[in-house]
Design an enzyme around this catalytic site. Sequence first.
Site, PDB file in Angstrom:
ATOM      1  N   CYS A  15      -6.705  28.842  33.009  1.00  0.00           N
ATOM      2  CA  CYS A  15      -6.436  29.890  32.027  1.00  0.00           C
ATOM      3  C   CYS A  15      -6.858  31.225  32.630  1.00  0.00           C
ATOM      4  O   CYS A  15      -7.965  31.341  33.167  1.00  0.00           O
ATOM      5  CB  CYS A  15      -7.219  29.578  30.752  1.00  0.00           C
ATOM      6  SG  CYS A  15      -7.413  30.935  29.597  1.00  0.00           S
ATOM      7  N   CYS A  29     -15.721  32.952  33.733  1.00  0.00           N
ATOM      8  CA  CYS A  29     -16.319  31.703  34.189  1.00  0.00           C
ATOM      9  C   CYS A  29     -17.629  31.984  34.927  1.00  0.00           C
ATOM     10  O   CYS A  29     -17.674  32.857  35.803  1.00  0.00           O
ATOM     11  CB  CYS A  29     -15.354  30.959  35.112  1.00  0.00           C
ATOM     12  SG  CYS A  29     -15.894  29.284  35.533  1.00  0.00           S
ATOM     13  N   CYS A  78     -10.705  26.005  30.594  1.00  0.00           N
ATOM     14  CA  CYS A  78      -9.751  26.893  29.929  1.00  0.00           C
ATOM     15  C   CYS A  78     -10.488  27.502  28.746  1.00  0.00           C
ATOM     16  O   CYS A  78     -11.705  27.322  28.611  1.00  0.00           O
ATOM     17  CB  CYS A  78      -8.468  26.174  29.533  1.00  0.00           C
ATOM     18  SG  CYS A  78      -8.642  24.908  28.265  1.00  0.00           S
TER      19      CYS A  78
END
Length: 249
Positions: A191, A198, A118
């Site tokens: 998230c 990412c 997250c």
Amino acid sequence: MVSPAQVVPDFVQLAAHPVRWRLLSELATGDYRVRELVELIGQPQNLLSYHLRLLRGGKLVSARRSSADARDTYYHLDLERCAQALTDAGAALHPALHPGPTPPPRHPGPAPTVLFTCTGNSARSPIAEALLRRHADHVEVTSAGSHPRPQLHPHAVQALNEGYGIDLTGQRPRSLATMTDRHFDYVISLCDKVREVCPDFGDHTRRIHWSIPDPAASKAAQKDAHRAFVHTAAEIDARVRHLLPVLTP
């Protein structure tokens, strides 16, 4: 005249349509935006939006605005409700079809590795890490954030301690940048913002997204912050429990 025993359960009526079954199948793996479902299923957006509306009306699917881009909406399958609906449908057909206790999962071979992510690694991802470790001690699990906070959110620590007997005292948020040289079988983003940034962990890593709002920034937190974190921990716990059969076939 149709007798009560002949009435087709709502879940069966909803799930029987091939397009809705495809939607349920895709959403069973994670949360998606409608344009992603269009690409996965290969049907026009207006058709999928129609069937998503029916699934939402049956309370099998819910929708949340993306915290990364409010113009986007993530769709989420309520696996708990689906499990109960399947149980009820089986029992409606014959009492003997009511399922018994679930056998414990088998997990031969090397332990699967899981990374939860997250933004701040102060609430959602450490909650998921702790709960997965609690449910499956054979899994190697960690968590990290794209912009880690200095410390875990105190309400996250309290919610896990009071609700699940998990003590996170002393744990500190980790940076996602420190994880890029490691291999993970599963990378699960909790998230919407971190999903967009990412890093790529390679072709052999399965990416899953759970669109879970930040409990510290939710409207519920303005009225009762602790209750907002308790609710988030409960949602993550339900998702983790449904993840276990995927990790332990």
